[in-house]
Design a protein around this motif. Structure first.
Motif, PDB file in Angstrom:
ATOM      1  N   MET A 261      -6.516  -5.149  10.439  1.00 29.85           N
ATOM      2  CA  MET A 261      -7.055  -5.468   9.122  1.00 29.85           C
ATOM      3  C   MET A 261      -6.704  -4.343   8.159  1.00 29.85           C
ATOM      4  O   MET A 261      -6.933  -3.168   8.448  1.00 29.85           O
ATOM      5  N   ALA A 262      -6.165  -4.675   7.031  1.00 24.42           N
ATOM      6  CA  ALA A 262      -5.721  -3.682   6.049  1.00 24.42           C
ATOM      7  C   ALA A 262      -6.913  -3.045   5.345  1.00 24.42           C
ATOM      8  O   ALA A 262      -7.907  -3.696   5.056  1.00 24.42           O
ATOM      9  N   ASP A 263      -6.766  -1.762   5.090  1.00 28.48           N
ATOM     10  CA  ASP A 263      -7.772  -1.018   4.350  1.00 28.48           C
ATOM     11  C   ASP A 263      -7.496  -1.198   2.862  1.00 28.48           C
ATOM     12  O   ASP A 263      -6.359  -1.089   2.414  1.00 28.48           O
ATOM     13  N   LYS A 264      -8.533  -1.520   2.081  1.00 31.46           N
ATOM     14  CA  LYS A 264      -8.412  -1.617   0.628  1.00 31.46           C
ATOM     15  C   LYS A 264      -9.358  -0.601   0.008  1.00 31.46           C
ATOM     16  O   LYS A 264     -10.490  -0.458   0.462  1.00 31.46           O
ATOM     17  N   TYR A 265      -8.874   0.074  -1.022  1.00 31.99           N
ATOM     18  CA  TYR A 265      -9.697   1.077  -1.685  1.00 31.99           C
ATOM     19  C   TYR A 265      -9.183   1.292  -3.099  1.00 31.99           C
ATOM     20  O   TYR A 265      -8.096   0.854  -3.456  1.00 31.99           O
ATOM     21  N   ARG A 266      -9.998   1.969  -3.889  1.00 27.52           N
ATOM     22  CA  ARG A 266      -9.647   2.237  -5.285  1.00 27.52           C
ATOM     23  C   ARG A 266      -9.379   3.716  -5.491  1.00 27.52           C
ATOM     24  O   ARG A 266      -9.995   4.573  -4.862  1.00 27.52           O
ATOM     25  N   ILE A 267      -8.443   3.964  -6.403  1.00 27.59           N
ATOM     26  CA  ILE A 267      -8.088   5.323  -6.801  1.00 27.59           C
ATOM     27  C   ILE A 267      -8.239   5.411  -8.317  1.00 27.59           C
ATOM     28  O   ILE A 267      -7.702   4.572  -9.038  1.00 27.59           O
ATOM     29  N   ALA A 268      -8.963   6.429  -8.784  1.00 30.45           N
ATOM     30  CA  ALA A 268      -9.080   6.695 -10.223  1.00 30.45           C
ATOM     31  C   ALA A 268      -8.116   7.819 -10.561  1.00 30.45           C
ATOM     32  O   ALA A 268      -8.140   8.881  -9.935  1.00 30.45           O
ATOM     33  N   ILE A 269      -7.232   7.578 -11.536  1.00 36.14           N
ATOM     34  CA  ILE A 269      -6.197   8.552 -11.886  1.00 36.14           C
ATOM     35  C   ILE A 269      -6.318   8.950 -13.350  1.00 36.14           C
ATOM     36  O   ILE A 269      -6.309   8.099 -14.236  1.00 36.14           O
ATOM     37  N   ALA A 270      -6.431  10.268 -13.576  1.00 37.73           N
ATOM     38  CA  ALA A 270      -6.504  10.798 -14.938  1.00 37.73           C
ATOM     39  C   ALA A 270      -5.092  10.881 -15.511  1.00 37.73           C
ATOM     40  O   ALA A 270      -4.235  11.581 -14.980  1.00 37.73           O
ATOM     41  N   SER A 271      -4.865  10.124 -16.599  1.00 38.53           N
ATOM     42  CA  SER A 271      -3.540  10.091 -17.209  1.00 38.53           C
ATOM     43  C   SER A 271      -3.668   9.734 -18.679  1.00 38.53           C
ATOM     44  O   SER A 271      -4.458   8.866 -19.051  1.00 38.53           O
TER      45      SER A 271
ATOM     46  N   TYR B  75      -6.663   2.000  -9.798  1.00 38.73           N
ATOM     47  CA  TYR B  75      -5.739   1.217  -8.983  1.00 38.73           C
ATOM     48  C   TYR B  75      -6.447   0.727  -7.734  1.00 38.73           C
ATOM     49  O   TYR B  75      -7.267   1.438  -7.157  1.00 38.73           O
ATOM     50  N   ILE B  76      -6.115  -0.487  -7.328  1.00 37.89           N
ATOM     51  CA  ILE B  76      -6.568  -1.018  -6.045  1.00 37.89           C
ATOM     52  C   ILE B  76      -5.387  -0.891  -5.083  1.00 37.89           C
ATOM     53  O   ILE B  76      -4.259  -1.260  -5.437  1.00 37.89           O
ATOM     54  N   VAL B  77      -5.639  -0.310  -3.930  1.00 37.43           N
ATOM     55  CA  VAL B  77      -4.589  -0.082  -2.949  1.00 37.43           C
ATOM     56  C   VAL B  77      -4.915  -0.890  -1.692  1.00 37.43           C
ATOM     57  O   VAL B  77      -6.034  -0.854  -1.196  1.00 37.43           O
ATOM     58  N   ASP B  78      -3.929  -1.627  -1.240  1.00 34.11           N
ATOM     59  CA  ASP B  78      -4.007  -2.349   0.025  1.00 34.11           C
ATOM     60  C   ASP B  78      -2.962  -1.692   0.917  1.00 34.11           C
ATOM     61  O   ASP B  78      -1.776  -1.705   0.598  1.00 34.11           O
TER      62      ASP B  78
ATOM     63  N   ASP C  24     -17.196   3.462  -7.249  1.00 38.00           N
ATOM     64  CA  ASP C  24     -16.445   2.394  -6.585  1.00 38.00           C
ATOM     65  C   ASP C  24     -15.073   2.866  -6.092  1.00 38.00           C
ATOM     66  O   ASP C  24     -14.325   2.092  -5.511  1.00 38.00           O
ATOM     67  N   CYS C  25     -14.756   4.139  -6.316  1.00 33.99           N
ATOM     68  CA  CYS C  25     -13.448   4.692  -5.947  1.00 33.99           C
ATOM     69  C   CYS C  25     -13.567   5.586  -4.715  1.00 33.99           C
ATOM     70  O   CYS C  25     -14.557   6.301  -4.551  1.00 33.99           O
ATOM     71  N   LYS C  26     -12.554   5.547  -3.897  1.00 32.71           N
ATOM     72  CA  LYS C  26     -12.496   6.405  -2.711  1.00 32.71           C
ATOM     73  C   LYS C  26     -11.856   7.754  -3.054  1.00 32.71           C
ATOM     74  O   LYS C  26     -12.176   8.768  -2.447  1.00 32.71           O
TER      75      LYS C  26
END
Length: 117
Positions: free
Chosen positions: A1-11, A30-33, A69-71
């Motif tokens: 099962m794929a791991d899904k998580y969010r990344i918050a990026i300052a840009s 970003y949502i990462v699968d 909500d971000c990892k």
């Protein structure tokens, strides 16, 4: 099962990680699968928490809640107080200046390694 998580990026431009965590007014979420790749989910406006190098712990803790909500949170620089607040909230903070694509790839690799333990 794929791991899904969010990344918050300052840009500031949506292409590069180019601003300090506490000075950023915008984070790209970003949502990462792990199996499928990643997509931009939203642009999140926040009130910068850094005031000429001064920080209020309560304000920092409140600021961190905007990323619950971000990892991962990525910025070009992140101060020790912010790292402590993010870590206490279960969020991994990383300084990864450069392109957003490269930063996400580094986080993906890091996440893969963490999954081995």
């Amino acid at each position: 099962m794929a791991d899904k998580y969010r990344i918050a990026i300052a840009s500031t431009d949506g292409e590069t990680v180019n601003i300090h965590y506490g000075k950023s007014e915008l984070f790209h979420i970003y949502i990462v699968d792990d199996d499928e790749g990643y997509d931009l989910l939203e642009n999140r406006s926040v009130q910068p928490v850094c005031r000429e190098g001064k920080h209020d712990k309560n304000a920092m803790d409140i600021h961190v809640q905007q990323f619950k909500d971000c990892k991962y949170v990525i910025a070009s620089r992140i101060g020790s107080g912010a790292i402590q607040s993010l870590t206490a909230a279960g969020i991994t903070a990383m300084e990864l200046p450069g392109s957003i694509d490269d930063a996400i790839l580094k986080v993906w690799k890091y996440n893969q390694i963490q999954g081995l333990f």
